[in-house]
Write an enzyme that holds these catalytic residues in place. Structure first.
Site, PDB file in Angstrom:
ATOM      1  CE1 TYR A  44     -10.605  -3.973  -4.607  1.00  0.00           C
ATOM      2  CE2 TYR A  44      -9.157  -3.215  -6.539  1.00  0.00           C
ATOM      3  CZ  TYR A  44      -9.181  -3.442  -5.022  1.00  0.00           C
ATOM      4  OH  TYR A  44      -8.510  -3.039  -4.381  1.00  0.00           O
ATOM      5  NE  ARG A  50      -5.974   2.776  -4.266  1.00  0.00           N
ATOM      6  CZ  ARG A  50      -6.135   3.980  -3.790  1.00  0.00           C
ATOM      7  NH1 ARG A  50      -7.488   4.512  -4.001  1.00  0.00           N
ATOM      8  NH2 ARG A  50      -5.410   4.841  -3.300  1.00  0.00           N
ATOM      9  CD1 TRP A 140      -2.159   0.076   0.400  1.00  0.00           C
ATOM     10  CD2 TRP A 140      -2.831  -1.135   1.797  1.00  0.00           C
ATOM     11  NE1 TRP A 140      -3.148   0.893   1.063  1.00  0.00           N
ATOM     12  CE2 TRP A 140      -3.375   0.013   2.087  1.00  0.00           C
ATOM     13  CE3 TRP A 140      -3.445  -2.176   2.820  1.00  0.00           C
ATOM     14  CZ2 TRP A 140      -4.262   0.402   3.118  1.00  0.00           C
ATOM     15  CZ3 TRP A 140      -4.181  -1.746   3.997  1.00  0.00           C
ATOM     16  CH2 TRP A 140      -4.749  -0.429   4.033  1.00  0.00           C
TER      17      TRP A 140
END
Lengths: 235, 223
Positions: A44, A50, A140
């Site tokens: 990530y 997330r 976002w």
């Protein structure tokens, strides 16, 4: 995963070498030299975002994993190599799972925090999806700063309170959102509310029980240790 | 033994305040022992706790650490606030030296004679507006991310926020020409651990007053 002892076909829990039967009765040879633990690699960005729910589940379960954080500069070359081009992904012994909530649900089930019965699991999933619906509404990736600010303000001021009231009502006087013990729904509430509060701090001024729950999650030793240790990022 | 770091200093900001900020930013709980009398201070020296007969003293991980910068460096390194690798560390060190220079000027102000105080304050504000804040505004612009260095909070960001707030206490409009610093201030202030430290009831200390200055002078027997 199968118990590692000879002739034993029972399941073993993740992180255990043997099935609990053999651990209790001592009837099997506990280890062989060829034993290896599963290898977990999370990919990530250097954000909570997330990925954080997955990190919470690893922290809570105590399972060691590689917390690989992509640098922005490398993303464009990494993206095409990932099956659906999106992160987070979790590689388990080379098998890639995508979709943060699918990954989280898998880890939660493996570690007993998905809900104790199918019914509870359904409720946990419903709460997670409810929270996630709202988080997904926030733009976002909006490039126009003014539009982004306007939509953020609108959602945080006009929509968030309704969600929080509903969560407060659902939680009532219970210690945890679903069932008698912590589930990943509680983790997801802490993860998402951290970001919500950093965007609009006065959200904490009403609906007291959900904020007590947040502190309760943060006080769990494994979670407290992770929160202290994790890189401090804005999102 | 609680395992928490223990801070020994006067009951005020001084040189210990940056250490309080950094521990708070790292989410580390700490205990404090306040120096109230000269006897306490002399006893610390007598018992050999102060390597250079000076405070701040921070007892942490079995060490009796003195020297502010060393203590801050250790905390930053331990708690993932010192960047990744030697080059990011070099940038952080550079930025921290700048904010140290700026905050040092304000720190020593209460201990200077009244005429000097009156003369120096406007000079400090001027330095903040013409040298330091432009430098950090530029650094933020060039780096193009939410933080001064890398993509996560570092010691440099915490130190800069502390410096901004300290100067704003002296002149509230000091950031008016610096939009990136304004955004930086809001963003960093809203991070969970920092926000907690900024709330009333935290271990953050108020601005020094005459009583504090008198206590320090008495304990150190200076002037």
């Amino acid at each position: 995963m199968k118990c590692f002892a000879e002739n034993c076909l029972r399941e073993r829990a993740l992180g255990q070498r043997n099935c609990s039967f053999s651990l209790k009765t001592g009837l099997h040879i506990p280890e062989t030299e060829s034993f290896t633990m599963s290898h977990y690699k999370l990919t990530y960005f250097n954000l909570r975002g997330r990925g954080e729910i997955i990190r919470y589940l690893f922290a809570y379960s105590g399972i060691k994993y590689e917390d690989y954080r992509i640098e922005w500069a490398d993303w464009s070359s990494i993206k095409p190599t990932i099956p659906f081009g999106k992160v987070p992904i979790l590689e388990i012994d080379g098998v890639i799972i995508h979709q943060s909530l699918a990954i989280a649900r898998y880890l939660a089930k493996e570690n007993g925090v998905a809900g104790k019965t199918p019914l509870e699991q359904a409720l946990v999933d419903a709460i997670v999806d409810t929270i996630d619906d709202f988080m997904s509404m926030l733009p976002w990736a909006e490039k126009d700063h003014d539009v982004k600010q306007r939509v953020f303000d609108d959602l945080l001021t006009n929509t968030a309170p309704g969600l929080l009231q509903d969560l407060e009502k659902f939680l009532g006087n219970k210690n945890w959102l679903v069932g008698e013990s912590v589930t990943w729904a509680d983790f997801y509430w802490d993860v998402c509310s951290t970001t919500l509060l950093s965007l609009k701090s006065d959200l904490e001024d009403s609906n007291p029980n959900i904020w007590v729950l947040k502190r309760r999650v943060q006080a769990l030793p494994a979670i407290a240790a992770w929160i202290q240790q994790r890189p401090k990022t804005i999102l | 033994m609680s395992g928490k770091p223990k801070l020994t200093y006067f009951n005020g900001r001084g040189r210990m305040e940056s250490i309080r900020w950094l521990l708070a930013a790292a989410g580390v709980e700490f205990e404090e022992d306040f120096l109230e009398t000269r006897e306490q201070y002399l006893k610390l020296i007598q018992d050999g706790h102060l390597l250079f007969d000076q405070v701040p003293l921070v007892e942490i991980d079995g060490m009796k650490m003195v020297q502010t910068k060393a203590i801050l460096s250790y905390i930053a390194g331990k708690h993932n606030l010192y960047g990744k690798g030697l080059k990011e560390r070099a940038f952080i060190d550079t930025y921290v030296e700048g904010t140290t220079d700026l905050m040092q000027m304000i720190l020593t102000l209460p201990f200077s004679p009244p005429e000097a105080k009156k003369k120096n304050l406007p000079l400090i504000i001027e330095k903040a507006k013409n040298r330091y804040f432009p430098a950090y505004e530029k650094a933020l612009k060039q780096h193009g991310q939410g933080f001064l260095v890398g993509n996560q909070l570092s010691w440099a960001d915490v130190h800069l926020l502390e410096a901004i707030l300290m100067v704003e206490e002296k002149e509230s409009t000091v950031l008016s020409e610096f939009p990136l610093l304004q955004g930086f201030k809001t963003r960093i202030s809203n991070m969970a651990t920092i926000k907690k430290f900024l709330q009333p009831g935290s271990q953050r200390k108020p601005q020094p007053d005459d009583k504090y200055v008198a206590t320090v002078m008495k304990i150190l027997k200076e002037g």
